[in-house]
Design an enzyme around this catalytic site. Structure first.
Site, PDB file in Angstrom:
ATOM      1  CD  GLU A  32       8.239 -51.427   9.311  1.00 24.61           C
ATOM      2  OE1 GLU A  32       9.136 -51.566   8.754  1.00 24.61           O
ATOM      3  OE2 GLU A  32       8.796 -49.927   9.401  1.00 24.61           O
ATOM      4  CB  CYS A  41      12.935 -56.615   0.816  1.00 24.73           C
ATOM      5  SG  CYS A  41      13.352 -58.202  -1.236  1.00 24.73           S
ATOM      6  CE  LYS A  50      14.144 -57.783  -8.682  1.00 26.27           C
ATOM      7  NZ  LYS A  50      15.054 -56.954  -8.230  1.00 26.27           N
ATOM      8  N   GLY A 114      10.444 -46.340  16.182  1.00 26.01           N
ATOM      9  CA  GLY A 114      11.843 -47.084  17.887  1.00 26.01           C
ATOM     10  C   GLY A 114      12.982 -46.480  17.728  1.00 26.01           C
ATOM     11  N   GLY A 183      24.453 -43.744 -12.061  1.00 32.54           N
ATOM     12  CA  GLY A 183      24.954 -45.142 -11.119  1.00 32.54           C
ATOM     13  C   GLY A 183      24.377 -46.192 -12.026  1.00 32.54           C
ATOM     14  CB  ILE A 187      18.732 -49.477  -8.066  1.00 32.54           C
ATOM     15  CG1 ILE A 187      18.837 -49.883  -6.783  1.00 32.54           C
ATOM     16  CG2 ILE A 187      17.533 -48.283  -8.152  1.00 32.54           C
ATOM     17  CD1 ILE A 187      18.431 -49.060  -5.670  1.00 32.54           C
ATOM     18  NE  ARG A 275      18.928 -49.927   0.017  1.00 30.32           N
ATOM     19  CZ  ARG A 275      17.645 -48.865  -0.245  1.00 30.32           C
ATOM     20  NH1 ARG A 275      16.814 -47.984  -0.610  1.00 30.32           N
ATOM     21  NH2 ARG A 275      16.417 -48.986   0.986  1.00 30.32           N
ATOM     22  CB  ALA A 323      15.564 -59.786   0.135  1.00 33.14           C
ATOM     23  CG  HIS A 447      18.899 -81.807 -23.585  1.00 33.59           C
ATOM     24  ND1 HIS A 447      19.447 -81.574 -24.311  1.00 33.59           N
ATOM     25  CD2 HIS A 447      18.724 -82.690 -25.164  1.00 33.59           C
ATOM     26  CE1 HIS A 447      19.574 -81.308 -25.552  1.00 33.59           C
ATOM     27  NE2 HIS A 447      19.250 -81.976 -25.889  1.00 33.59           N
TER      28      HIS A 447
HETATM   29  P1  FAD Z   1      14.758 -53.896   5.129  1.00 31.42           P
HETATM   30  O1  FAD Z   1      13.780 -54.280   4.166  1.00 31.42           O
HETATM   31  O2  FAD Z   1      15.107 -52.045   4.689  1.00 31.42           O
HETATM   32  O3  FAD Z   1      13.628 -53.168   6.053  1.00 31.42           O
HETATM   33  C1  FAD Z   1      14.163 -52.471   7.613  1.00 31.42           C
HETATM   34  C2  FAD Z   1      12.584 -51.330   8.306  1.00 31.42           C
HETATM   35  O4  FAD Z   1      12.596 -51.036   8.906  1.00 31.42           O
HETATM   36  C3  FAD Z   1      12.170 -50.592   7.129  1.00 31.42           C
HETATM   37  O5  FAD Z   1      10.874 -51.491   6.896  1.00 31.42           O
HETATM   38  C4  FAD Z   1      12.057 -49.647   7.986  1.00 31.42           C
HETATM   39  O6  FAD Z   1      10.761 -49.174   8.084  1.00 31.42           O
HETATM   40  C5  FAD Z   1      12.041 -50.223   8.961  1.00 31.42           C
HETATM   41  N1  FAD Z   1      12.879 -49.186  10.467  1.00 31.42           N
HETATM   42  C6  FAD Z   1      13.650 -48.700  10.019  1.00 31.42           C
HETATM   43  N2  FAD Z   1      14.029 -47.864  11.032  1.00 31.42           N
HETATM   44  C7  FAD Z   1      13.351 -47.909  12.885  1.00 31.42           C
HETATM   45  C8  FAD Z   1      13.000 -47.369  13.369  1.00 31.42           C
HETATM   46  N3  FAD Z   1      13.575 -46.850  14.270  1.00 31.42           N
HETATM   47  N4  FAD Z   1      11.834 -48.562  13.720  1.00 31.42           N
HETATM   48  C9  FAD Z   1      10.674 -49.104  13.264  1.00 31.42           C
HETATM   49  N5  FAD Z   1      10.804 -48.998  12.131  1.00 31.42           N
HETATM   50  C10 FAD Z   1      12.007 -49.138  11.347  1.00 31.42           C
HETATM   51  N6  FAD Z   1      17.405 -57.721  -2.760  1.00 31.42           N
HETATM   52  C11 FAD Z   1      17.972 -58.659  -3.150  1.00 31.42           C
HETATM   53  O7  FAD Z   1      18.036 -59.761  -2.485  1.00 31.42           O
HETATM   54  N7  FAD Z   1      17.091 -59.067  -4.485  1.00 31.42           N
HETATM   55  C12 FAD Z   1      16.762 -57.769  -5.020  1.00 31.42           C
HETATM   56  O8  FAD Z   1      15.913 -58.238  -5.932  1.00 31.42           O
HETATM   57  C13 FAD Z   1      16.805 -57.044  -4.758  1.00 31.42           C
HETATM   58  N8  FAD Z   1      16.308 -55.879  -5.607  1.00 31.42           N
HETATM   59  C14 FAD Z   1      15.971 -54.194  -5.396  1.00 31.42           C
HETATM   60  C15 FAD Z   1      15.573 -53.439  -5.480  1.00 31.42           C
HETATM   61  C16 FAD Z   1      15.852 -52.033  -4.997  1.00 31.42           C
HETATM   62  C17 FAD Z   1      14.730 -50.715  -6.225  1.00 31.42           C
HETATM   63  C18 FAD Z   1      15.476 -52.214  -4.024  1.00 31.42           C
HETATM   64  C19 FAD Z   1      16.080 -50.768  -3.092  1.00 31.42           C
HETATM   65  C20 FAD Z   1      16.568 -52.391  -3.244  1.00 31.42           C
HETATM   66  C21 FAD Z   1      16.750 -54.175  -3.472  1.00 31.42           C
HETATM   67  N9  FAD Z   1      17.215 -54.644  -2.748  1.00 31.42           N
HETATM   68  C22 FAD Z   1      17.528 -56.280  -3.602  1.00 31.42           C
HETATM   69  C23 FAD Z   1      17.703 -54.852  -1.878  1.00 31.42           C
HETATM   70  C24 FAD Z   1      16.603 -55.467  -0.400  1.00 31.42           C
HETATM   71  O9  FAD Z   1      15.780 -54.699  -0.424  1.00 31.42           O
HETATM   72  C25 FAD Z   1      17.273 -55.329   1.613  1.00 31.42           C
HETATM   73  O10 FAD Z   1      18.928 -56.098   1.785  1.00 31.42           O
HETATM   74  C26 FAD Z   1      16.645 -55.979   2.322  1.00 31.42           C
HETATM   75  O11 FAD Z   1      15.274 -55.349   1.908  1.00 31.42           O
HETATM   76  C27 FAD Z   1      17.285 -55.464   3.502  1.00 31.42           C
HETATM   77  O12 FAD Z   1      16.757 -56.184   4.191  1.00 31.42           O
HETATM   78  P2  FAD Z   1      16.333 -55.720   5.696  1.00 31.42           P
HETATM   79  O13 FAD Z   1      15.349 -56.354   6.480  1.00 31.42           O
HETATM   80  O14 FAD Z   1      17.703 -55.735   6.912  1.00 31.42           O
HETATM   81  O15 FAD Z   1      16.324 -54.157   5.957  1.00 31.42           O
HETATM   82  P1  NAD Z   2      25.077 -50.401  -6.086  1.00 28.97           P
HETATM   83  O1  NAD Z   2      26.657 -49.766  -5.664  1.00 28.97           O
HETATM   84  O2  NAD Z   2      24.870 -51.804  -7.771  1.00 28.97           O
HETATM   85  O3  NAD Z   2      25.515 -49.162  -7.672  1.00 28.97           O
HETATM   86  C1  NAD Z   2      26.204 -47.620  -7.553  1.00 28.97           C
HETATM   87  C2  NAD Z   2      26.362 -47.661  -8.467  1.00 28.97           C
HETATM   88  O4  NAD Z   2      26.797 -45.890  -8.480  1.00 28.97           O
HETATM   89  C3  NAD Z   2      28.092 -48.112  -8.919  1.00 28.97           C
HETATM   90  O5  NAD Z   2      28.108 -48.666 -10.314  1.00 28.97           O
HETATM   91  C4  NAD Z   2      29.081 -47.151  -8.845  1.00 28.97           C
HETATM   92  O6  NAD Z   2      29.979 -47.228  -8.654  1.00 28.97           O
HETATM   93  C5  NAD Z   2      27.927 -45.722  -9.593  1.00 28.97           C
HETATM   94  N1  NAD Z   2      28.308 -43.768  -8.799  1.00 28.97           N
HETATM   95  C6  NAD Z   2      28.278 -44.060  -7.565  1.00 28.97           C
HETATM   96  N2  NAD Z   2      28.950 -42.405  -7.388  1.00 28.97           N
HETATM   97  C7  NAD Z   2      28.004 -42.224  -8.508  1.00 28.97           C
HETATM   98  C8  NAD Z   2      28.364 -41.017  -8.768  1.00 28.97           C
HETATM   99  N3  NAD Z   2      28.783 -39.698  -8.342  1.00 28.97           N
HETATM  100  N4  NAD Z   2      28.124 -40.657 -10.347  1.00 28.97           N
HETATM  101  C9  NAD Z   2      27.698 -41.701 -10.631  1.00 28.97           C
HETATM  102  N5  NAD Z   2      27.979 -42.671 -10.888  1.00 28.97           N
HETATM  103  C10 NAD Z   2      28.423 -42.865  -9.102  1.00 28.97           C
HETATM  104  O7  NAD Z   2      24.291 -49.432  -5.835  1.00 28.97           O
HETATM  105  P2  NAD Z   2      22.730 -49.376  -6.250  1.00 28.97           P
HETATM  106  O8  NAD Z   2      22.435 -49.756  -7.472  1.00 28.97           O
HETATM  107  O9  NAD Z   2      21.960 -47.940  -5.962  1.00 28.97           O
HETATM  108  O10 NAD Z   2      22.127 -50.591  -5.096  1.00 28.97           O
HETATM  109  C11 NAD Z   2      22.077 -50.900  -3.662  1.00 28.97           C
HETATM  110  C12 NAD Z   2      21.943 -51.923  -2.999  1.00 28.97           C
HETATM  111  O11 NAD Z   2      20.407 -51.934  -3.555  1.00 28.97           O
HETATM  112  C13 NAD Z   2      22.633 -52.759  -4.276  1.00 28.97           C
HETATM  113  O12 NAD Z   2      23.884 -52.501  -3.730  1.00 28.97           O
HETATM  114  C14 NAD Z   2      22.328 -54.135  -3.752  1.00 28.97           C
HETATM  115  O13 NAD Z   2      22.688 -54.422  -2.599  1.00 28.97           O
HETATM  116  C15 NAD Z   2      20.912 -53.447  -3.208  1.00 28.97           C
HETATM  117  N6  NAD Z   2      20.043 -54.234  -4.469  1.00 28.97           N
HETATM  118  C16 NAD Z   2      20.014 -55.371  -5.066  1.00 28.97           C
HETATM  119  C17 NAD Z   2      19.375 -55.538  -6.346  1.00 28.97           C
HETATM  120  C18 NAD Z   2      19.390 -56.526  -6.401  1.00 28.97           C
HETATM  121  O14 NAD Z   2      19.779 -58.280  -5.930  1.00 28.97           O
HETATM  122  N7  NAD Z   2      19.123 -57.852  -7.588  1.00 28.97           N
HETATM  123  C19 NAD Z   2      18.741 -55.216  -6.700  1.00 28.97           C
HETATM  124  C20 NAD Z   2      18.583 -53.582  -6.506  1.00 28.97           C
HETATM  125  C21 NAD Z   2      19.675 -53.065  -5.247  1.00 28.97           C
END
Ligand code: FAD
Ligand code: NAD
Length: 476
Positions: A32, A41, A50, A114, A183, A187, A275, A323, A447
């Site tokens: 990591e 996450c 959250k 890595g 967007g 997010i 993303r 996640a 209920h």
């Molecule tokens: P990540 O959580 O992205 O973990 C990848 C890890 O790999 C990182 O720690 C990084 O440092 C490490 N890494 C990368 N490259 C290397 C390398 N070459 N060598 C060593 N380490 C490396 N999802 C939900 O289900 N519910 C939510 O409410 C939700 N809210 C979100 C809110 C926000 C603001 C964001 C940005 C995302 C949210 N997501 C949510 C999406 C969720 O965070 C991701 O889907 C999830 O973290 C993906 O898990 P992962 O293990 O694939 O990767």
């Molecule tokens: P998203 O794909 O949810 O939304 C991106 C939005 O931006 C879309 O509605 C798209 O039409 C719009 N868009 C794209 N280009 C644009 C531009 N140039 N101008 C204006 N609008 C534009 O992406 P996100 O909100 O960045 O979140 C990324 C991912 O992270 C999500 O798809 C989701 O998988 C994960 N996430 C999940 C949660 C959750 O589970 N509650 C919360 C946050 C993030």
């Protein structure tokens, strides 16, 4: 150093894989790059957002008490540094817990970036004491769990700290007077909700003709209505941002579209336009792993890449980037490596948008069903008929089922309303178990709860919902 399994990435995909592999008796290392486990996450995604959304929800409920229930008290005030510290504490507690769990399971943690030298060797870049002598790890199997990164189109990358991605927005450096969210997806709407409840005047610009383009419109409508009030009608659909520039301590934004045209200035801009997978610059070209044109690792239903030694899970392995999808894929990959014949064959991956109201869905959506041309029935139960929703003052919710009209099987579920994210779990189980409508209508729901709406939406299908007079079928 040699391990049976090396997991690259310590997010919810990576640590779930490593811990299960250790439980099954493998010698495991997690590589990591960051000093803490937890990934996007925990460190800058699901959990901190959250924590802040919890505060936003309470503030909004407090406001409702004053407006709708005649409860009198002075307007709440807060200290932004305390909010920030509390959010950090939540992260620290969980990432500390992960480190402890890794230690107890004898999982080696290497803090390094890595990069693949070949299909069995990872080069470790960095200077952390955990890096073994020689700076390399060899493995029998590797799970790629490197996750994803915020997409920042070059036109928005103007080098100003006022232009933030989700990581910057979660840092909560200040509560700006005005903020533009670019967007209207997960997010943008979650973080927009946080900032608006903390007092920022939030505007949202969305490229397409609706917020949350992937979700069914009847679920988005109640959210859009409420957000219009929260954002004071500043939701600009069908509009794109042409350019951004820092001018006089603000960001000047050029809009082009039917929702808004011309220039406006904001104290901060949050870019949340999606993303991208973290798959570049990590030596995958030295392996047989194949990437698709968006950079996602190509995998089969057992999480195998084209390289027999390397599996991929989580965000780097494709959408939905959630996640719980990452951690489920972790289980599949590890069990396959352990010799089990399993596959990722999910009928229902739940999705939850943690706005107010929350939107949640699982299985087939109505828009997917329409596109597929398959026969389906859709039955909705408006929360206006739910005693609990009326008691809460939240009659804007809706629960619906998508049903196979030939077998009466439940194919999908959509819910909008407070707590939808918790309620959807029952639908996931029902869909995965191949339940029929009758299974849900014959199960006694407590209920008065919002969970009854799942049972009631099923009763609507039979034309027998107690609180709704809508006779139609005799399928009972
Ligand atoms: P990540 O959580 O992205 O973990 C990848 C890890 O790999 C990182 O720690 C990084 O440092 C490490 N890494 C990368 N490259 C290397 C390398 N070459 N060598 C060593 N380490 C490396 N999802 C939900 O289900 N519910 C939510 O409410 C939700 N809210 C979100 C809110 C926000 C603001 C964001 C940005 C995302 C949210 N997501 C949510 C999406 C969720 O965070 C991701 O889907 C999830 O973290 C993906 O898990 P992962 O293990 O694939 O990767
Ligand atoms: P998203 O794909 O949810 O939304 C991106 C939005 O931006 C879309 O509605 C798209 O039409 C719009 N868009 C794209 N280009 C644009 C531009 N140039 N101008 C204006 N609008 C534009 O992406 P996100 O909100 O960045 O979140 C990324 C991912 O992270 C999500 O798809 C989701 O998988 C994960 N996430 C999940 C949660 C959750 O589970 N509650 C919360 C946050 C993030």
């Amino acid at each position: 150093m040699h391990k049976n399994l090396v997991v690259v990435g310590g997010g919810p995909g990576g640590y779930a894989a490593a811990f299960l592999a250790a439980d099954l008796g493998m010698e495991v290392a997690i590589v990591e790059a960051e000093p803490r486990l937890g990934g996007t996450c925990l460190l800058r995604g699901c959990i901190p957002s959250k924590a802040l959304l919890h505060v936003a929800r309470v503030l909004s409920e407090v406001d409702e008490l004053r407006h709708d229930w005649g409860v009198e008290f002075s307007a709440p005030t807060f200290k932004v540094e305390t909010l920030r510290a509390r959010k950090e504490k939540v992260i620290e507690m969980l990432s500390g817990g992960l480190a402890q769990l890794a230690k107890r399971r004898n999982v080696t943690i290497v803090h390094a970036k890595g990069a693949f030298e070949n299909s069995t060797t990872l080069k470790l870049e960095g200077s952390h004491a955990s890096i073994p002598e020689g700076g390399k790890l060899t493995f029998d199997h590797c799970i790629l769990a490197t996750g994803s990164l915020p997409a920042m189109p070059s036109a928005f990358n103007v080098g100003s700290p006022r232009v933030m991605d989700s990581t910057g927005a979660l840092e909560l450096q200040d509560i700006p007077k005005t903020m533009l969210v670019v967007g209207g997806g997960y997010i943008g709407l979650e973080m927009g909700t946080v900032y608006a409840n903390l007092g920022t005047q939030v505007s949202v610009v969305e490229l397409t003709d609706g917020l949350l383009p992937g979700a069914d419109r009847d679920l988005v409508r109640p959210l859009e209505k409420r957000l219009k009030t929260l954002f004071d009608n500043r939701i600009y659909l069908n509009t794109k941002v042409g350019s951004l520039a820092e001018v006089d301590d603000q960001v000047e934004v050029a809009f082009e579209g039917s929702g808004k045209f011309g220039h406006d200035r904001y104290d901060r801009v949050l870019v949340s336009v999606g993303r991208r997978p973290a798959s570049r610059g990590i030596g995958l070209e030295n392996t047989q792993v194949q990437l698709d044109d968006r950079g996602f690792a190509q995998i089969d239903s057992q999480q195998r890449t084209a390289d027999p030694n390397i599996f991929a899970i989580g965000d780097v392995a494709g959408e939905p980037m959630l996640a719980h999808k990452a951690s489920h894929e972790a289980k599949v990959a590890v069990e396959v490596i352990h010799g089990k014949q399993v596959a990722f064959e999910k009928a229902a991956i739940p999705a939850v948008v943690f706005t107010d109201p929350e939107i949640a869905w699982a299985g087939l959506t109505e828009s997917e069903a329409k596109k597929s041309g398959r026969p389906f029935a859709v039955e909705s139960y408006p929360w206006a008929a739910s005693g609990r929703a009326i008691a809460l003052g939240r009659t804007d919710g809706l629960t619906k089922w998508l049903i196979d009209p030939e077998t009466n099987r439940l194919l999908g579920c959509g819910i909008v309303g407070p707590g939808a994210g918790e309620l959807i779990a029952e639908a996931v189980l029902a869909i995965e178990m191949g339940a029929e409508v009758r299974d849900i209508t014959d199960s006694i729901h407590p209920h008065p709860t919002l969970s009854e709406t799942l049972m009631n939406a099923g009763e609507v299908y039979f034309g027998t919902a107690t609180e709704i007079y809508k006779p139609k079928r005799s399928k009972v």
